[in-house]
Design an enzyme around this catalytic site. Structure first.
Site, PDB file in Angstrom:
ATOM      1  N   GLU A  81       7.865   3.495   0.455  1.00  0.00           N
ATOM      2  CA  GLU A  81       7.299   4.681   1.108  1.00  0.00           C
ATOM      3  C   GLU A  81       5.992   4.252   1.751  1.00  0.00           C
ATOM      4  O   GLU A  81       5.017   3.990   1.041  1.00  0.00           O
ATOM      5  CB  GLU A  81       7.039   5.788   0.073  1.00  0.00           C
ATOM      6  CG  GLU A  81       8.280   6.354  -0.564  1.00  0.00           C
ATOM      7  CD  GLU A  81       9.127   7.141   0.406  1.00  0.00           C
ATOM      8  OE1 GLU A  81       8.589   7.650   1.408  1.00  0.00           O
ATOM      9  OE2 GLU A  81      10.347   7.212   0.188  1.00  0.00           O
TER      10      GLU A  81
ATOM     11  N   SER B 141       0.704   0.991   2.000  1.00  0.00           N
ATOM     12  CA  SER B 141       0.624   0.697   3.434  1.00  0.00           C
ATOM     13  C   SER B 141       1.841  -0.106   3.900  1.00  0.00           C
ATOM     14  O   SER B 141       2.479  -0.812   3.109  1.00  0.00           O
ATOM     15  CB  SER B 141      -0.648  -0.100   3.721  1.00  0.00           C
ATOM     16  OG  SER B 141      -0.611  -1.315   2.994  1.00  0.00           O
ATOM     17  N   THR B 142       2.124  -0.026   5.170  1.00  0.00           N
ATOM     18  CA  THR B 142       3.246  -0.776   5.755  1.00  0.00           C
ATOM     19  C   THR B 142       3.004  -2.275   5.605  1.00  0.00           C
ATOM     20  O   THR B 142       3.932  -3.035   5.327  1.00  0.00           O
ATOM     21  CB  THR B 142       3.423  -0.370   7.233  1.00  0.00           C
ATOM     22  OG1 THR B 142       3.825   1.007   7.246  1.00  0.00           O
ATOM     23  CG2 THR B 142       4.468  -1.209   7.937  1.00  0.00           C
ATOM     24  N   GLU B 143       1.754  -2.712   5.738  1.00  0.00           N
ATOM     25  CA  GLU B 143       1.457  -4.141   5.649  1.00  0.00           C
ATOM     26  C   GLU B 143       1.823  -4.674   4.256  1.00  0.00           C
ATOM     27  O   GLU B 143       2.499  -5.692   4.127  1.00  0.00           O
ATOM     28  CB  GLU B 143      -0.035  -4.406   5.936  1.00  0.00           C
ATOM     29  CG  GLU B 143      -0.425  -4.244   7.394  1.00  0.00           C
ATOM     30  CD  GLU B 143      -0.160  -2.844   7.973  1.00  0.00           C
ATOM     31  OE1 GLU B 143      -0.393  -1.838   7.266  1.00  0.00           O
ATOM     32  OE2 GLU B 143       0.312  -2.762   9.125  1.00  0.00           O
ATOM     33  N   VAL B 144       1.385  -3.990   3.206  1.00  0.00           N
ATOM     34  CA  VAL B 144       1.709  -4.439   1.845  1.00  0.00           C
ATOM     35  C   VAL B 144       3.204  -4.240   1.570  1.00  0.00           C
ATOM     36  O   VAL B 144       3.833  -5.073   0.916  1.00  0.00           O
ATOM     37  CB  VAL B 144       0.825  -3.720   0.796  1.00  0.00           C
ATOM     38  CG1 VAL B 144       1.261  -4.088  -0.616  1.00  0.00           C
ATOM     39  CG2 VAL B 144      -0.639  -4.075   1.009  1.00  0.00           C
ATOM     40  N   GLY B 145       3.782  -3.180   2.110  1.00  0.00           N
ATOM     41  CA  GLY B 145       5.230  -2.953   1.945  1.00  0.00           C
ATOM     42  C   GLY B 145       6.038  -4.138   2.457  1.00  0.00           C
ATOM     43  O   GLY B 145       7.028  -4.550   1.840  1.00  0.00           O
TER      44      GLY B 145
ATOM     45  N   GLU C 127      -2.605   3.496  11.882  1.00  0.00           N
ATOM     46  CA  GLU C 127      -2.876   4.497  10.854  1.00  0.00           C
ATOM     47  C   GLU C 127      -4.320   4.353  10.405  1.00  0.00           C
ATOM     48  O   GLU C 127      -4.722   3.286   9.927  1.00  0.00           O
ATOM     49  CB  GLU C 127      -1.941   4.293   9.659  1.00  0.00           C
ATOM     50  CG  GLU C 127      -2.154   5.345   8.594  1.00  0.00           C
ATOM     51  CD  GLU C 127      -1.275   5.132   7.369  1.00  0.00           C
ATOM     52  OE1 GLU C 127      -1.152   3.998   6.913  1.00  0.00           O
ATOM     53  OE2 GLU C 127      -0.721   6.137   6.877  1.00  0.00           O
TER      54      GLU C 127
HETATM   55  P1  NAD Z   1      -2.158  -0.317  -0.145  1.00  0.00           P
HETATM   56  O1  NAD Z   1      -0.879  -0.750   0.456  1.00  0.00           O
HETATM   57  O2  NAD Z   1      -3.375  -1.083   0.136  1.00  0.00           O
HETATM   58  O3  NAD Z   1      -2.039  -0.279  -1.749  1.00  0.00           O
HETATM   59  C1  NAD Z   1      -1.011   0.455  -2.384  1.00  0.00           C
HETATM   60  C2  NAD Z   1      -0.767  -0.160  -3.750  1.00  0.00           C
HETATM   61  O4  NAD Z   1      -0.284  -1.481  -3.566  1.00  0.00           O
HETATM   62  C3  NAD Z   1      -2.022  -0.282  -4.626  1.00  0.00           C
HETATM   63  O5  NAD Z   1      -1.679  -0.029  -5.961  1.00  0.00           O
HETATM   64  C4  NAD Z   1      -2.405  -1.743  -4.450  1.00  0.00           C
HETATM   65  O6  NAD Z   1      -3.109  -2.257  -5.544  1.00  0.00           O
HETATM   66  C5  NAD Z   1      -1.039  -2.388  -4.332  1.00  0.00           C
HETATM   67  N1  NAD Z   1      -1.027  -3.686  -3.642  1.00  0.00           N
HETATM   68  C6  NAD Z   1      -1.851  -4.122  -2.654  1.00  0.00           C
HETATM   69  N2  NAD Z   1      -1.533  -5.390  -2.302  1.00  0.00           N
HETATM   70  C7  NAD Z   1      -0.493  -5.764  -3.071  1.00  0.00           C
HETATM   71  C8  NAD Z   1       0.302  -6.944  -3.171  1.00  0.00           C
HETATM   72  N3  NAD Z   1       0.057  -8.009  -2.404  1.00  0.00           N
HETATM   73  N4  NAD Z   1       1.313  -6.967  -4.059  1.00  0.00           N
HETATM   74  C9  NAD Z   1       1.582  -5.896  -4.839  1.00  0.00           C
HETATM   75  N5  NAD Z   1       0.863  -4.750  -4.793  1.00  0.00           N
HETATM   76  C10 NAD Z   1      -0.156  -4.680  -3.923  1.00  0.00           C
HETATM   77  O7  NAD Z   1      -2.317   1.215   0.248  1.00  0.00           O
HETATM   78  P2  NAD Z   1      -3.496   2.212  -0.130  1.00  0.00           P
HETATM   79  O8  NAD Z   1      -4.659   1.893   0.716  1.00  0.00           O
HETATM   80  O9  NAD Z   1      -3.677   2.274  -1.610  1.00  0.00           O
HETATM   81  O10 NAD Z   1      -2.835   3.605   0.297  1.00  0.00           O
HETATM   82  C11 NAD Z   1      -2.796   4.037   1.593  1.00  0.00           C
HETATM   83  C12 NAD Z   1      -1.453   3.766   2.229  1.00  0.00           C
HETATM   84  O11 NAD Z   1      -0.401   4.356   1.463  1.00  0.00           O
HETATM   85  C13 NAD Z   1      -1.343   4.370   3.604  1.00  0.00           C
HETATM   86  O12 NAD Z   1      -0.731   3.452   4.468  1.00  0.00           O
HETATM   87  C14 NAD Z   1      -0.444   5.577   3.383  1.00  0.00           C
HETATM   88  O13 NAD Z   1       0.242   6.012   4.525  1.00  0.00           O
HETATM   89  C15 NAD Z   1       0.473   5.074   2.337  1.00  0.00           C
HETATM   90  N6  NAD Z   1       1.127   6.187   1.622  1.00  0.00           N
HETATM   91  C16 NAD Z   1       2.446   6.436   1.859  1.00  0.00           C
HETATM   92  C17 NAD Z   1       3.072   7.505   1.228  1.00  0.00           C
HETATM   93  C18 NAD Z   1       4.531   7.803   1.468  1.00  0.00           C
HETATM   94  O14 NAD Z   1       5.107   8.527   0.656  1.00  0.00           O
HETATM   95  N7  NAD Z   1       5.143   7.284   2.514  1.00  0.00           N
HETATM   96  C19 NAD Z   1       2.347   8.312   0.356  1.00  0.00           C
HETATM   97  C20 NAD Z   1       0.997   8.035   0.156  1.00  0.00           C
HETATM   98  C21 NAD Z   1       0.395   6.960   0.797  1.00  0.00           C
END
Ligand code: NAD
Length: 497
Positions: free
Chosen positions: A266, A245-249, A397
């Site tokens: 991503e 997610s954008t927030e975690v990114g 989203e």
């Molecule tokens: P998320 O951001 O909640 O989690 C993604 C990963 O990050 C997981 O492995 C999670 O454990 C980890 N994470 C969470 N918090 C963290 C932190 N503080 N530090 C380090 N790692 C952490 O996302 P999600 O709910 O698993 O997936 C959905 C999101 O992913 C959507 O926003 C979707 O658009 C995005 N996504 C993007 C692409 C792309 O290629 N652009 C592809 C697939 C999914």
């Protein structure tokens, strides 16, 4: 006793992490893994704390520095990636079933994308291992007199990669990180999403079976805020490859800046589907429905905002709502299922909250919206229209089977509406008018613009986000640069003997 002939996926469940080629059951706790179609617990995963994260990073560091890996021929890495692709295919049925069990997605999608596309991506990236080159440079350094220079660039692997991936395409996302990192000569610690660790754990074992040296591919499990955060903070990680997610990114980008780790991100999307009035109505309906409902809308490029030109608006919206109502929900293992469950109870509740907010905002609900009565985390495919531009269903989203349709008059309006978002991952234009398409493509702010199709990816086609949808590109030649440092070499020599 479990009959693994009938359920081969059960034999592939691993309840340990893979660090330095060894199973590791140490951790700070255990987390349940669920079958989202039923809500049942199917496994327990380890939660890695800072100590286990350190073990994994140190294993990757030792492997990276080892002469066996550092001096490995590009052709050796190519062969390893090709062998892994073959091994994934050989175990394809069990891996696909394991993914459907853990993620809920349709078995056909697991077979085609989690297994088939993973093998395809590994083979494509295997080819890159032998094709990473530098440049010979024409230097113009004029002094001191009598000295000439030879300059060239030497690409080098960036080092230890921390890869963090989401749950929507678990095996494929793991491969999207591992394959280019290995092609470039890096070693890797991968953390799958806590919802879907099972295929990544099996992948780590398959890599060992085909001959990857211990420590080159490590898989650790646990929640993002515990295991993921410790991995991102580890000082011996050189590069973070994140999809989520954008927030975690944003959190990850901030965390990486302290010691200037390389980062590629991503992230999320709110992708527009723009349907022009010359598009055949049937194609428009099919295209819009596929763009949002594929994989239950749990796709980063899901077409969650549909803009339809006035002339065919009523027919397309009516058809889209009928298509949503007609989709059969159920277990991904049932051959006639078209919509599987959401990944978790928490995510189902999040998606349902957005539907409630959409209703409360005054948007018109044309399909779905009712609560699922039964086991599993299902959400009915939902279509809204006439939403206000600031409604959360338009702006945020949702990552579920929820689409918002809107009407536009002119090409100009379509471009403005499509770009009216903080995201910029994907977009599609539906039209056979070549001039219209040519005019619009350059004006759409998105990393990928599809024409008369949506959500189609290829290993040769760069993929990534404009705006808040990310930094960097995956796939193609572009992704290799994520895993490379460029060293410039400048050699002085006397002009004459
Ligand atoms: P998320 O951001 O909640 O989690 C993604 C990963 O990050 C997981 O492995 C999670 O454990 C980890 N994470 C969470 N918090 C963290 C932190 N503080 N530090 C380090 N790692 C952490 O996302 P999600 O709910 O698993 O997936 C959905 C999101 O992913 C959507 O926003 C979707 O658009 C995005 N996504 C993007 C692409 C792309 O290629 N652009 C592809 C697939 C999914």
């Amino acid at each position: 006793m479990i009959n693994t002939d009938q359920q081969p996926e059960l034999a592939a469940i691993r309840e340990y992490m893979v660090i330095d080629g060894q199973p590791c059951t140490d951790g700070v706790g255990r987390l349940p893994v669920f079958n989202p179609a039923t809500g049942e617990v199917i496994a327990q995963q380890i939660e890695a704390g800072p100590q286990q994260v350190d073990l994994a990073v140190q294993a990757a560091r030792r492997a990276f520095e080892s002469s066996a890996w550092r001096a490995s021929l590009p052709a050796t890495r190519e062969r390893l990636l090709l062998a892994l692709a073959d091994r994934i295919e050989a175990e394809g049925e069990s891996l696909a079933r394991l993914e459907t069990l853990n993620n809920g997605k349709l078995l056909a999608i697991s077979q085609m994308l989690e297994v088939g596309a993973s093998a395809q991506w590994l083979r494509y990236m295997a080819g890159w291992a032998t094709k990473i080159t530098g440049d010979t440079l024409s230097l113009s350094i004029p002094f001191p007199p009598g000295v000439k220079y030879h300059g060239y660039t030497q690409p080098e692997p960036v080092g230890v990669v921390a890869a963090i991936v989401p749950w929507n395409f678990p095996l494929l996302m793991a491969v999207w990180k591992i394959a280019p990192a290995i092609a470039a000569g890096c070693t890797i610690v991968l953390k799958p999403a806590e919802e879907t660790p099972l295929t990544a754990l099996r992948l780590a074992e398959l890599a060992l079976e085909v001959g990857f040296p211990p420590g080159v591919i490590n898989v650790i499990t646990g929640r993002g805020e515990i295991t993921g955060a410790a991995l991102v903070a580890h000082p011996d990680v050189n590069k973070i490859a994140f999809t989520g997610s954008t927030e975690v990114g944003k959190l990850i980008a901030h965390a990486a800046v302290d010691d200037m780790k390389r980062v590629s991100l991503e992230l999320g999307g709110k992708s527009p589907v723009v349907i022009m009035d010359d598009c055949p109505v049937d194609l428009a309906i099919q295209g819009a429905a596929g763009a949002i409902f594929f994989n239950q809308g749990q796709v980063c490029t899901a077409g969650s905002r549909v803009f339809i030109q006035d002339g065919i608006y009523d027919q397309v919206v009516e058809g889209l709502a009928a298509a949503a109502d007609s989709l059969k929900m159920g277990s991904g293992f049932d051959g006639d299922t078209q919509i599987g469950p959401m990944i978790s109870a928490r995510h189902r509740d999040r998606v349902s909250r957005y539907i409630d907010e959409g209703r409360a905002s005054g948007a018109q609900l044309l399909a779905g919206g009712q609560t699922w009565q039964g086991a599993g985390y299902f959400v009915h495919p939902t279509v809204f229209a006439n939403a206000t531009p600031d409604a959360s269903i338009v702006r945020e989203e949702i990552f579920g089977p929820v689409v918002v349709a809107a009407r536009f008059q002119q090409e100009e309006d379509a471009v403005r509406l499509a770009n009216d978002t903080r995201f910029g991952l994907g977009a599609s234009i539906w039209s056979n008018d070549l001039a219209r398409v040519q005019r619009m493509v350059p004006r759409i702010q998105a990393g990928t613009v599809w024409v008369n199709t949506h959500n189609m990816l290829d290993p040769s086609m760069p993929f990534g986000g404009y705006k808040q949808s990310g930094v960097g590109r995956e796939h193609g030649r572009a992704v290799i640069s994520n895993y490379i440092e460029t060293k410039s070499v400048c050699i002085a020599y006397p002009d004459s003997v």
